[in-house]
Design an enzyme around this catalytic site. Sequence first.
Site, PDB file in Angstrom:
ATOM      1  N   ARG A 148     -21.715 -38.341 -16.670  1.00 45.12           N
ATOM      2  CA  ARG A 148     -22.514 -36.853 -15.828  1.00 45.12           C
ATOM      3  C   ARG A 148     -21.278 -36.185 -15.778  1.00 45.12           C
ATOM      4  O   ARG A 148     -20.859 -36.653 -14.583  1.00 45.12           O
ATOM      5  CB  ARG A 148     -23.318 -37.993 -14.883  1.00 45.12           C
TER       6      ARG A 148
ATOM      7  N   TYR B 233     -25.556 -30.928  -4.917  1.00 43.60           N
ATOM      8  CA  TYR B 233     -24.986 -31.949  -5.178  1.00 43.60           C
ATOM      9  C   TYR B 233     -24.165 -32.052  -5.560  1.00 43.60           C
ATOM     10  O   TYR B 233     -23.556 -31.619  -7.210  1.00 43.60           O
ATOM     11  CB  TYR B 233     -26.796 -31.631  -5.753  1.00 43.60           C
TER      12      TYR B 233
ATOM     13  N   ASP C 115     -27.096 -33.095 -13.900  1.00 45.33           N
ATOM     14  CA  ASP C 115     -28.637 -32.843 -13.205  1.00 45.33           C
ATOM     15  C   ASP C 115     -28.571 -31.950 -12.180  1.00 45.33           C
ATOM     16  O   ASP C 115     -27.659 -31.503 -11.194  1.00 45.33           O
ATOM     17  CB  ASP C 115     -28.174 -34.592 -11.870  1.00 45.33           C
TER      18      ASP C 115
ATOM     19  N   HIS D 246     -30.738 -31.337 -10.183  1.00 51.39           N
ATOM     20  CA  HIS D 246     -30.981 -31.489  -9.255  1.00 51.39           C
ATOM     21  C   HIS D 246     -32.776 -30.679  -8.232  1.00 51.39           C
ATOM     22  O   HIS D 246     -32.655 -30.402  -6.881  1.00 51.39           O
ATOM     23  CB  HIS D 246     -30.383 -31.753  -8.101  1.00 51.39           C
TER      24      HIS D 246
ATOM     25  N   GLU E 102     -30.784 -32.819 -16.576  1.00 51.36           N
ATOM     26  CA  GLU E 102     -32.155 -33.790 -15.832  1.00 51.36           C
ATOM     27  C   GLU E 102     -32.440 -33.233 -14.381  1.00 51.36           C
ATOM     28  O   GLU E 102     -31.628 -31.670 -14.037  1.00 51.36           O
ATOM     29  CB  GLU E 102     -30.725 -35.186 -14.435  1.00 51.36           C
TER      30      GLU E 102
ATOM     31  N   GLU F 175     -36.776 -39.379 -11.071  1.00 49.80           N
ATOM     32  CA  GLU F 175     -36.248 -40.234  -9.890  1.00 49.80           C
ATOM     33  C   GLU F 175     -37.010 -40.212  -8.582  1.00 49.80           C
ATOM     34  O   GLU F 175     -36.902 -41.458  -8.012  1.00 49.80           O
ATOM     35  CB  GLU F 175     -34.908 -39.883 -10.315  1.00 49.80           C
TER      36      GLU F 175
ATOM     37  N   ARG G 182     -36.662 -41.236 -15.970  1.00 57.46           N
ATOM     38  CA  ARG G 182     -35.760 -42.000 -15.013  1.00 57.46           C
ATOM     39  C   ARG G 182     -36.427 -42.194 -13.207  1.00 57.46           C
ATOM     40  O   ARG G 182     -35.555 -42.592 -12.906  1.00 57.46           O
ATOM     41  CB  ARG G 182     -35.005 -40.698 -14.652  1.00 57.46           C
TER      42      ARG G 182
ATOM     43  N   GLU H  78     -28.541 -45.175 -15.515  1.00 56.36           N
ATOM     44  CA  GLU H  78     -27.358 -44.044 -14.735  1.00 56.36           C
ATOM     45  C   GLU H  78     -26.448 -45.804 -14.198  1.00 56.36           C
ATOM     46  O   GLU H  78     -27.147 -46.076 -13.588  1.00 56.36           O
ATOM     47  CB  GLU H  78     -28.150 -42.900 -13.656  1.00 56.36           C
TER      48      GLU H  78
ATOM     49  N   TRP I  90     -32.999 -29.764  -2.126  1.00 60.21           N
ATOM     50  CA  TRP I  90     -31.745 -29.993  -2.398  1.00 60.21           C
ATOM     51  C   TRP I  90     -31.583 -30.853  -3.164  1.00 60.21           C
ATOM     52  O   TRP I  90     -31.668 -31.065  -4.432  1.00 60.21           O
ATOM     53  CB  TRP I  90     -31.514 -31.315  -1.253  1.00 60.21           C
TER      54      TRP I  90
HETATM   55  O1  KDG Z   1     -31.679 -40.554  -2.746  1.00 60.51           O
HETATM   56  C1  KDG Z   1     -31.826 -39.339  -3.350  1.00 60.51           C
HETATM   57  C2  KDG Z   1     -30.433 -39.129  -4.464  1.00 60.51           C
HETATM   58  O2  KDG Z   1     -30.333 -40.640  -5.209  1.00 60.51           O
HETATM   59  C3  KDG Z   1     -30.231 -38.657  -5.381  1.00 60.51           C
HETATM   60  O3  KDG Z   1     -30.214 -37.220  -5.007  1.00 60.51           O
HETATM   61  C4  KDG Z   1     -29.329 -39.303  -6.431  1.00 60.51           C
HETATM   62  O4  KDG Z   1     -30.489 -37.456  -8.046  1.00 60.51           O
HETATM   63  C5  KDG Z   1     -29.577 -38.686  -8.062  1.00 60.51           C
HETATM   64  C6  KDG Z   1     -29.488 -39.404  -9.284  1.00 60.51           C
HETATM   65  O5  KDG Z   1     -29.250 -38.125 -10.258  1.00 60.51           O
HETATM   66  O6  KDG Z   1     -28.822 -40.183  -9.017  1.00 60.51           O
HETATM   67 MG    MG Z   2     -30.937 -36.708 -10.192  1.00 60.58          MG
END
Ligand code: KDG
Ligand code: MG
Length: 405
Positions: free
Chosen positions: A147, A159, A212, A214, A238, A264, A285, A341, A405
């Site tokens: 990644r 991020y 990612d 995010h 992602e 996630e 995920r 991951e 975020w």
């Molecule tokens: O607690 C939040 C994190 O686990 C997250 O920000 C991590 O996006 C993330 C990832 O893909 O690992």
């Molecule tokens: Mg993530």
Amino acid sequence: MKITEIKVLVSCPGRNFVTLKIITDEGVYGLGDATVNGREMAVVAYLEEHLVPCLINRDPQQIEDIWQYLYKGAYWRRGPITMAAIAAIDMALWDIKGKVAGLPVYQLLGGKSRNGIMAYGHANGETLEETLHNLGKFIEQGYKAVRLQCAIPGLAGTYGTLEGKKDYFELQGNRPLPPEQPWSTSKYMNFIPELFKQAREQYGYDIQLVHDVHSRLTPIESAQLGKLLEPYNLMFLEDASPADNQEGYKVIRSHTTIPLAIGEIFNTVWDAKDLIVNQSIDYLRTAITHGGGITPMVKMANFADMYHVRMAPHGAPDLSPICHAAHAHFNLWVPNFGVQEFIGFGTEKLNSVFSHPLSFDNGYIRLEDKPGLGVEYNEEEAAKLTYKRSYLPVSRLEDGTLWYW
Ligand code: KDG
Ligand code: MG
């Protein structure tokens, strides 16, 4: 067999973890992970006050009935706190079942579908050059997928980059409130395609690449980014956009062929049902800790498989080694596996509390055969490392508007 005691254990071996230990009258015990990063003590209260009393004297072998009792029986279904609490109990019960049977959990799920678990690492950097240099190091270690996250020129912190700190726990430091980071969609969109262009120019197309977002883009912005990244052949993009409204992903899908991954922060199959049925995503995920445990994840995976969606569980360091081990058992079995991951095996401090059956070899996670999940928790060491409140950062647009975020 009866459950006689349940301990909710909170420790901070470098960051906060909530661990559940279910002890039986036969001396066999099971471990589960109940960590929700930045909201740990809410899960502790939910477990101690509401779930633990329901389990004393129950037969720990009735995994399905206990799951249904805690999920349907609560009336208040779903949500990250509820589902992490149920997940920890479910994981611990599978651990017990494996120990009683003398078998690793993957054998109870149906046995191995593969020999190793393909993993992707995180190449991060404060500059494009640093990120690409780190990508090279992952390739040298044998990773088949990586990644890429990079600081955005003109933005202080984003991020995946940490202003020189090792994780978000360290970034929090002694601040009483969440750290704040600025966000600019245009600065990001103008920069990210160049990162992937140079990655392909320097390292070719054999290495699989992931990014990612995010959840910082709207669906149409995600579609634009997807189109810009199509020439660089990503394994997936992602969390391109938030999916609180699952319909939004139809917009992304109708404009770009870039594979999409999400899940996630999902807690049940209902968070993903339309995404799966509409074939709007390619990878799911959800983590075992945040998705209610092994029991519902098996169902989720079977459902996703009917729509060609593959499982790629969240593997961030805020999930404890118990969850990472549960993922390894699940991934060895799950027919529609995608990728895992993977952030390494933690620090000496972390390993002084958790010992686990995982190792890494040439791009693949390997799992040593042990009954149950195969994780041990050192309560004495853990007790020395006390909980410290910590938050994830928040994002604001450059004019101060709060953003994802
Ligand atoms: O607690 C939040 C994190 O686990 C997250 O920000 C991590 O996006 C993330 C990832 O893909 O690992
Ligand atoms: Mg993530």
